[in-house]
Design a protein around this motif. Structure first.
Motif, PDB file in Angstrom:
ATOM      1  N   GLY A  22      -8.422 -26.325   6.183  1.00  0.00           N
ATOM      2  CA  GLY A  22      -7.212 -25.606   6.610  1.00  0.00           C
ATOM      3  C   GLY A  22      -7.397 -24.988   7.991  1.00  0.00           C
ATOM      4  N   TRP A  23      -8.547 -24.360   8.236  1.00  0.00           N
ATOM      5  CA  TRP A  23      -8.791 -23.730   9.547  1.00  0.00           C
ATOM      6  C   TRP A  23      -8.836 -24.773  10.652  1.00  0.00           C
ATOM      7  CZ3 TRP A  23     -13.621 -21.015   7.155  1.00  0.00           C
ATOM      8  CH2 TRP A  23     -13.196 -19.949   6.356  1.00  0.00           C
ATOM      9  N   LEU A  24      -9.489 -25.908  10.357  1.00  0.00           N
ATOM     10  CA  LEU A  24      -9.613 -26.939  11.392  1.00  0.00           C
ATOM     11  C   LEU A  24      -8.251 -27.520  11.723  1.00  0.00           C
ATOM     12  CD1 LEU A  24     -12.857 -28.692  10.091  1.00  0.00           C
ATOM     13  CD2 LEU A  24     -12.647 -27.334  12.196  1.00  0.00           C
ATOM     14  N   SER A  25      -7.431 -27.773  10.689  1.00  0.00           N
ATOM     15  CA  SER A  25      -6.149 -28.406  11.007  1.00  0.00           C
ATOM     16  C   SER A  25      -5.177 -27.413  11.632  1.00  0.00           C
ATOM     17  CB  SER A  25      -5.552 -29.141   9.801  1.00  0.00           C
ATOM     18  OG  SER A  25      -5.299 -28.237   8.788  1.00  0.00           O
ATOM     19  N   ALA A  26      -5.322 -26.120  11.321  1.00  0.00           N
ATOM     20  CA  ALA A  26      -4.427 -25.123  11.941  1.00  0.00           C
ATOM     21  C   ALA A  26      -4.949 -24.655  13.303  1.00  0.00           C
ATOM     22  CB  ALA A  26      -4.253 -23.927  11.004  1.00  0.00           C
ATOM     23  N   GLY A  27      -6.166 -25.030  13.655  1.00  0.00           N
ATOM     24  CA  GLY A  27      -6.729 -24.571  14.938  1.00  0.00           C
ATOM     25  C   GLY A  27      -7.074 -23.091  14.928  1.00  0.00           C
ATOM     26  N   THR A  28      -7.344 -22.541  13.739  1.00  0.00           N
ATOM     27  CA  THR A  28      -7.636 -21.105  13.636  1.00  0.00           C
ATOM     28  C   THR A  28      -9.047 -20.785  14.102  1.00  0.00           C
ATOM     29  OG1 THR A  28      -6.318 -21.220  11.627  1.00  0.00           O
ATOM     30  CG2 THR A  28      -7.472 -19.154  12.015  1.00  0.00           C
ATOM     31  N   ILE A  29      -9.982 -21.723  13.863  1.00  0.00           N
ATOM     32  CA  ILE A  29     -11.372 -21.439  14.243  1.00  0.00           C
ATOM     33  C   ILE A  29     -11.782 -22.287  15.451  1.00  0.00           C
ATOM     34  CG2 ILE A  29     -12.034 -20.752  11.903  1.00  0.00           C
ATOM     35  CD1 ILE A  29     -13.556 -23.447  11.666  1.00  0.00           C
ATOM     36  N   ALA A  44     -18.331 -36.802   3.316  1.00  0.00           N
ATOM     37  CA  ALA A  44     -17.057 -36.334   3.885  1.00  0.00           C
ATOM     38  C   ALA A  44     -17.285 -35.112   4.779  1.00  0.00           C
ATOM     39  CB  ALA A  44     -16.086 -35.994   2.755  1.00  0.00           C
ATOM     40  N   LEU A  45     -18.182 -34.222   4.350  1.00  0.00           N
ATOM     41  CA  LEU A  45     -18.455 -33.020   5.159  1.00  0.00           C
ATOM     42  C   LEU A  45     -19.187 -33.404   6.452  1.00  0.00           C
ATOM     43  CD1 LEU A  45     -18.275 -29.948   5.405  1.00  0.00           C
ATOM     44  CD2 LEU A  45     -20.392 -29.786   4.065  1.00  0.00           C
ATOM     45  N   LYS A  46     -20.110 -34.363   6.331  1.00  0.00           N
ATOM     46  CA  LYS A  46     -20.836 -34.812   7.533  1.00  0.00           C
ATOM     47  C   LYS A  46     -19.857 -35.438   8.534  1.00  0.00           C
ATOM     48  CE  LYS A  46     -25.273 -35.559   5.280  1.00  0.00           C
ATOM     49  NZ  LYS A  46     -26.052 -36.486   4.492  1.00  0.00           N
ATOM     50  N   LYS A  47     -18.908 -36.217   8.022  1.00  0.00           N
ATOM     51  CA  LYS A  47     -17.913 -36.865   8.882  1.00  0.00           C
ATOM     52  C   LYS A  47     -17.039 -35.808   9.568  1.00  0.00           C
ATOM     53  CE  LYS A  47     -14.378 -40.426   8.549  1.00  0.00           C
ATOM     54  NZ  LYS A  47     -13.490 -41.105   7.633  1.00  0.00           N
ATOM     55  N   LEU A  48     -16.663 -34.788   8.785  1.00  0.00           N
ATOM     56  CA  LEU A  48     -15.837 -33.695   9.337  1.00  0.00           C
ATOM     57  C   LEU A  48     -16.591 -32.978  10.465  1.00  0.00           C
ATOM     58  CD1 LEU A  48     -13.018 -32.592   8.389  1.00  0.00           C
ATOM     59  CD2 LEU A  48     -14.268 -30.760   7.227  1.00  0.00           C
ATOM     60  N   ALA A  49     -17.896 -32.764  10.246  1.00  0.00           N
ATOM     61  CA  ALA A  49     -18.712 -32.075  11.261  1.00  0.00           C
ATOM     62  C   ALA A  49     -18.777 -32.898  12.544  1.00  0.00           C
ATOM     63  CB  ALA A  49     -20.119 -31.827  10.718  1.00  0.00           C
ATOM     64  N   ARG A  50     -18.905 -34.233  12.398  1.00  0.00           N
ATOM     65  CA  ARG A  50     -18.968 -35.093  13.598  1.00  0.00           C
ATOM     66  C   ARG A  50     -17.618 -35.076  14.313  1.00  0.00           C
ATOM     67  NH1 ARG A  50     -21.982 -38.457  10.239  1.00  0.00           N
ATOM     68  NH2 ARG A  50     -20.162 -39.722   9.719  1.00  0.00           N
ATOM     69  N   ARG A  51     -16.523 -35.148  13.529  1.00  0.00           N
ATOM     70  CA  ARG A  51     -15.192 -35.234  14.136  1.00  0.00           C
ATOM     71  C   ARG A  51     -14.842 -33.940  14.878  1.00  0.00           C
ATOM     72  NH1 ARG A  51      -9.927 -35.320  11.281  1.00  0.00           N
ATOM     73  NH2 ARG A  51     -11.036 -35.941   9.401  1.00  0.00           N
ATOM     74  N   ALA A 153      -4.053 -19.036   7.484  1.00  0.00           N
ATOM     75  CA  ALA A 153      -4.055 -20.440   7.933  1.00  0.00           C
ATOM     76  C   ALA A 153      -3.885 -21.391   6.759  1.00  0.00           C
ATOM     77  CB  ALA A 153      -5.362 -20.747   8.659  1.00  0.00           C
ATOM     78  N   THR A 154      -4.134 -20.899   5.538  1.00  0.00           N
ATOM     79  CA  THR A 154      -4.043 -21.793   4.376  1.00  0.00           C
ATOM     80  C   THR A 154      -2.950 -21.345   3.394  1.00  0.00           C
ATOM     81  OG1 THR A 154      -5.716 -20.530   3.167  1.00  0.00           O
ATOM     82  CG2 THR A 154      -6.506 -22.364   4.513  1.00  0.00           C
ATOM     83  N   GLY A 155      -2.087 -20.435   3.802  1.00  0.00           N
ATOM     84  CA  GLY A 155      -0.999 -20.005   2.911  1.00  0.00           C
ATOM     85  C   GLY A 155      -0.665 -18.529   3.101  1.00  0.00           C
ATOM     86  N   GLU A 156      -0.118 -17.940   2.034  1.00  0.00           N
ATOM     87  CA  GLU A 156       0.297 -16.525   2.119  1.00  0.00           C
ATOM     88  C   GLU A 156      -0.903 -15.596   1.954  1.00  0.00           C
ATOM     89  OE1 GLU A 156       3.601 -15.135  -0.261  1.00  0.00           O
ATOM     90  OE2 GLU A 156       4.358 -17.172  -0.434  1.00  0.00           O
ATOM     91  N   THR A 157      -0.742 -14.358   2.415  1.00  0.00           N
ATOM     92  CA  THR A 157      -1.762 -13.335   2.160  1.00  0.00           C
ATOM     93  C   THR A 157      -1.093 -12.115   1.527  1.00  0.00           C
ATOM     94  OG1 THR A 157      -1.496 -12.426   4.383  1.00  0.00           O
ATOM     95  CG2 THR A 157      -3.282 -14.011   4.068  1.00  0.00           C
TER      96      THR A 157
END
Ligand SMILES: NC(=O)c1ccc[n+]([C@@H]2O[C@H](COP(=O)([O-])OP(=O)(O)OC[C@H]3O[C@@H](n4cnc5c(N)ncnc54)[C@H](OP(=O)(O)O)[C@@H]3O)[C@@H](O)[C@H]2O)c1
Length: 271
Positions: A22-29, A44-51, A153-157
């Motif tokens: 959620g943070w990566l797709s929203a550009g929050t971090i 999948a996590l390794k691929k995400l880290a490379r991307r 970034a991932t919904g309501e608070t």
């Protein structure tokens, strides 16, 4: 423009992974300034880290971030957390762990100055989560803003008034998606028991649950008003609701018992 947040995430399983995505797709971090710790990282996590170019399982030594997010199982926390004590000294610590108190987190991390609790839920993976938040007075307005931005970034608070209430949040929305999934399973089983083909019953139940969810998200009417809109006087829904919500108020009673059991378990997990 608001500054991106640097994060060290400990535990990228079901919940930590959903928050990370959620943070990566929203550009929050800021991925380049962030790190993820999960010793048995899957492909999948390794691929995400490379991307996204965040550090995966670096040495915790010398890591400095805005927020340290704790998302390991509460039962593993006491043995896992001490390795991150140095990061915690300068970061805002946010724990999403059920039933792990601020006091216990403080003990495991060498009493860092700023620790808060957050209780998200799994629909965060689709930007449809809701997170209950609690921070003690040691977390200032800027810290609260960082926590709110990360979780929003991932919904309501929803901020709550005391740490104890986080156990109640866990019972309602943390565990809550499972209640609706169970209801969907039960509705499909009921349809099959009436004589529908199993697959047809499953598709009908699932689409009904997601349709009701879409109405809850988009329609400003209260759940009670929407229920009444489905219920014709003397009709089929009234017959069903007579069973679920008649004089014995069976479903409401059961839901109270279920939520109380979840809150009790959260309290038991708390050291
Ligand atoms: N799932 C939910 O719906 C939900 C909702 C709200 C809050 N939470 C909270 O979120 C936390 C995680 O739950 P989960 O369901 O996401 O569990 P999970 O899928 O098991 O995730 C925990 C992750 O932490 C990893 N891990 C184990 N040891 C570690 C270490 N030393 N350093 C870093 N990572 C380590 C695990 O790896 P291995 O699998 O290889 O051990 C796993 O990937 C829990 O405290 C839970 O109370 C969960």
């Amino acid at each position: 423009m608001t500054k991106e947040i640097s994060v060290a995430l400990v535990g990228a399983g079901a919940m930590g992974g959903a928050l990370l995505r959620g943070w990566l797709s929203a550009g929050t971090i800021d991925p380049a300034a962030s790190a993820v710790f999960d010793p048995a990282a899957d492909a999948a996590l390794k691929k995400l880290a490379r991307r996204h170019d965040f550090a995966l399982n670096p040495s915790p030594e010398g890591i400095s971030v805005d927020a340290l997010v704790l998302a390991v199982k509460p039962q593993a926390a006491a043995s896992v957390l001490p390795a991150y004590a140095a990061i915690a000294r300068s970061a805002l610590v946010i724990s999403v762990m059920a039933g792990m108190s601020l006091a216990a987190i403080g003990r495991a991390l060498g009493d860092p100055p700023r620790v808060a609790r957050a209780m998200p839920n799994l629909p965060a993976a689709f930007g449809a989560g809701v997170t209950g938040l609690y921070a003690p007075a040691t977390v200032n307005a800027h810290g609260r803003d960082v926590i709110d931005r990360l979780m929003a970034a991932t919904g309501e608070t929803v901020w709550v008034r005391s740490e104890e209430e986080i156990d109640f949040v866990t019972a309602v929305s943390g565990s809550g998606p499972a209640y609706f999934f169970l209801l969907t399973e039960a509705l499909a089983e009921a349809g099959a028991a009436l004589g529908l083909e199993k697959e047809a019953a499953q598709r009908l139940a699932r689409a009904t649950a997601s349709g009701a969810g879409a109405m809850l998200a988009a329609d400003p009417r209260s759940p009670a008003d929407m229920r009444k809109a489905v219920t014709s006087p003397g009709g089929t829904t009234a017959a069903a609701l007579g069973v679920l919500d008649g004089d014995a108020k069976a479903l409401r009673r059961l839901m109270k018992e279920a939520a109380a059991a979840a809150a009790k378990r959260a309290a038991e997990l708390t050291e």
